[in-house]
Design a protein around this motif. Structure first.
Motif, PDB file in Angstrom:
ATOM      1  N   ASP A   4       0.815  -1.212   0.000  1.00 14.08           N
ATOM      2  CA  ASP A   4       0.000   0.000   0.000  1.00 14.08           C
ATOM      3  C   ASP A   4       0.847   1.260   0.000  1.00 14.08           C
ATOM      4  N   SER A   5       2.089   1.131   0.437  1.00 14.81           N
ATOM      5  CA  SER A   5       2.960   2.303   0.482  1.00 14.81           C
ATOM      6  C   SER A   5       4.388   1.862   0.187  1.00 14.81           C
ATOM      7  N   GLY A   6       5.217   2.812  -0.106  1.00 14.51           N
ATOM      8  CA  GLY A   6       6.634   2.531  -0.294  1.00 14.51           C
ATOM      9  C   GLY A   6       7.024   2.110  -1.683  1.00 14.51           C
ATOM     10  N   VAL A   7       6.095   2.136  -2.642  1.00 12.08           N
ATOM     11  CA  VAL A   7       6.414   1.784  -4.024  1.00 12.08           C
ATOM     12  C   VAL A   7       6.628   3.056  -4.826  1.00 12.08           C
ATOM     13  N   SER A   8       7.757   3.127  -5.498  1.00 15.77           N
ATOM     14  CA  SER A   8       8.041   4.265  -6.355  1.00 15.77           C
ATOM     15  C   SER A   8       7.699   3.918  -7.802  1.00 15.77           C
ATOM     16  N   ARG A   9       7.087   4.857  -8.492  1.00 15.26           N
ATOM     17  CA  ARG A   9       6.804   4.691  -9.918  1.00 15.26           C
ATOM     18  C   ARG A   9       7.739   5.542 -10.784  1.00 15.26           C
ATOM     19  N   ASP A  10       8.791   6.029 -10.164  1.00 16.73           N
ATOM     20  CA  ASP A  10       9.755   6.895 -10.840  1.00 16.73           C
ATOM     21  C   ASP A  10      10.791   6.032 -11.551  1.00 16.73           C
ATOM     22  N   LEU A  11      10.495   5.641 -12.779  1.00 21.22           N
ATOM     23  CA  LEU A  11      11.377   4.750 -13.532  1.00 21.22           C
ATOM     24  C   LEU A  11      12.708   5.436 -13.849  1.00 21.22           C
ATOM     25  N   ALA A  12      12.636   6.684 -14.263  1.00 18.15           N
ATOM     26  CA  ALA A  12      13.873   7.404 -14.570  1.00 18.15           C
ATOM     27  C   ALA A  12      14.743   7.528 -13.317  1.00 18.15           C
ATOM     28  N   GLY A  13      14.101   7.773 -12.180  1.00 18.04           N
ATOM     29  CA  GLY A  13      14.847   7.879 -10.938  1.00 18.04           C
ATOM     30  C   GLY A  13      15.513   6.565 -10.561  1.00 18.04           C
ATOM     31  N   ALA A  14      14.823   5.453 -10.799  1.00 18.37           N
ATOM     32  CA  ALA A  14      15.401   4.137 -10.501  1.00 18.37           C
ATOM     33  C   ALA A  14      16.621   3.884 -11.370  1.00 18.37           C
ATOM     34  N   ARG A  15      16.533   4.244 -12.632  1.00 23.04           N
ATOM     35  CA  ARG A  15      17.693   4.075 -13.506  1.00 23.04           C
ATOM     36  C   ARG A  15      18.840   4.972 -13.076  1.00 23.04           C
ATOM     37  N   GLY A  16      18.500   6.157 -12.543  1.00 25.06           N
ATOM     38  CA  GLY A  16      19.537   7.030 -12.011  1.00 25.06           C
ATOM     39  C   GLY A  16      20.242   6.418 -10.816  1.00 25.06           C
ATOM     40  N   GLN A  17      19.489   5.704  -9.965  1.00 22.54           N
ATOM     41  CA  GLN A  17      20.095   5.027  -8.826  1.00 22.54           C
ATOM     42  C   GLN A  17      21.113   3.981  -9.271  1.00 22.54           C
ATOM     43  N   VAL A  18      20.781   3.277 -10.338  1.00 21.96           N
ATOM     44  CA  VAL A  18      21.718   2.274 -10.856  1.00 21.96           C
ATOM     45  C   VAL A  18      23.015   2.949 -11.287  1.00 21.96           C
ATOM     46  N   ALA A  19      22.895   4.049 -12.010  1.00 18.30           N
ATOM     47  CA  ALA A  19      24.084   4.765 -12.462  1.00 18.30           C
ATOM     48  C   ALA A  19      24.912   5.252 -11.275  1.00 18.30           C
ATOM     49  N   GLU A  20      24.254   5.756 -10.239  1.00 14.35           N
ATOM     50  CA  GLU A  20      24.962   6.237  -9.047  1.00 14.35           C
ATOM     51  C   GLU A  20      25.681   5.091  -8.343  1.00 14.35           C
ATOM     52  N   ALA A  21      25.035   3.941  -8.250  1.00 13.30           N
ATOM     53  CA  ALA A  21      25.664   2.795  -7.590  1.00 13.30           C
ATOM     54  C   ALA A  21      26.894   2.323  -8.362  1.00 13.30           C
ATOM     55  N   LEU A  22      26.809   2.372  -9.699  1.00 13.85           N
ATOM     56  CA  LEU A  22      27.959   1.954 -10.507  1.00 13.85           C
ATOM     57  C   LEU A  22      29.170   2.828 -10.248  1.00 13.85           C
TER      58      LEU A  22
END
Length: 283
Positions: free
Chosen positions: A113-131
């Motif tokens: 019910d909570s805690g789900v992000s629909r920010d696909l671009a933001g998720a891809r940004g997280q991957v780049a930051e982790a790399l």
């Protein structure tokens, strides 16, 4: 290129059994999974592989870099550092990275019910930051991170990288010995830009994995992988493109399929060898 057994294809086999099976069937390489390596013990797994004279074509898997929240993200980075260390100990050709889906979406579970992000671009940004953090750590230990784009049907829960182009783009800021890509036929066969992107990836191809795309897919699409020749993929042109791009590593057969998992693993490997020659390489 030579044939490698990805351990997930014979899911019932432990590391020791998979190593023994590869030797019996004349294979020179095995792709291992972290869960089974932990169960066998890392030091024992290293010894088994080396004593058998096998290569570790890949270690699966790192990734899941899109966890929500600071502590969860830090925990993901820490786990990936451990995975890199394990890959280094095993002498793995690469650490396969399944980068993770939308933050808060868990594979195989209903949406909360909570805690789900629909920010696909933001998720891809997280991957780049982790790399930016993990690539240097991997490079210092002689480990190559292999970004695996997954079929778009897994975008929400497993991998926000859906095309080979996206994976190659993420690699480009880093030396090719640090970050590469996985070409997995199940995930990329449909892509109209596939052959262009294989050529662009070139020596950044860190792993070539094969299995077929079944039709119809089962209810659990995770298990929709089939033995080569049992589905809709035309393997020969993909294999040719990967070879022409300069890839000379092992070809892993990685299959998630309930019927194959229930079958005699020795029969599965025998069929795998035959289909590899008949369907994947055309020998």
């Amino acid at each position: 290129m030579s044939l490698s057994l990805n351990q997930r294809t014979t899911k019932r086999w432990s590391v020791a059994e998979a190593v023994d099976g590869c030797v019996r069937h004349g294979l020179e390489a095995v792709g291992l999974w972290r869960e089974e390596v932990a169960e066998q013990g890392l030091a024992e797994s290293v010894k088994l592989v080396r004593d058998a004279g096998l290569r570790v074509s890949s270690l699966c898997r790192g990734g899941f870099l899109t966890a929500p929240g600071g502590p969860a993200r830090q925990a993901a980075l820490d786990d990936n550092r451990r995975a890199i260390d394990e890959a280094a100990e095993l002498g793995a050709a690469c650490l396969v990275m399944v980068v993770g889906g939308l933050p808060g979406v868990r594979p195989g579970e209903p949406l909360s019910d909570s805690g789900v992000s629909r920010d696909l671009a933001g998720a891809r940004g997280q991957v780049a930051e982790a790399l930016e953090v993990l690539a240097q750590y991997a490079g210092e230990r002689g480990v190559k991170l292999a970004l695996e784009p997954l079929h778009p049907m897994y975008c929400a829960d497993r991998a926000v990288l859906s095309t080979l182009a996206q994976a190659v783009d993420l690699c480009l800021p880093y030396p090719e010995e640090q970050v590469g890509v996985v070409v997995d036929t199940f995930h990329v066969w449909w892509d109209p830009r596939l052959f262009e992107e294989i050529a662009r990836a070139g020596r950044r191809i860190a792993s070539y994995q094969v299995c077929d795309f079944l039709q119809p897919l089962p209810a659990d699409v995770l298990l929709g992988r089939g033995m080569m020749g049992d589905g809709v993929i035309d393997f020969a042109p993909i294999t040719r493109a990967v070879t022409e791009a300069g890839y000379t590593g092992d070809v892993e057969v990685e299959i998630f399929n309930a019927d194959i998992w229930a079958a005699d693993p020795d029969e599965v490997v025998a069929t795998m060898k035959r289909r590899y020659a008949e369907v994947v390489t055309g020998d």
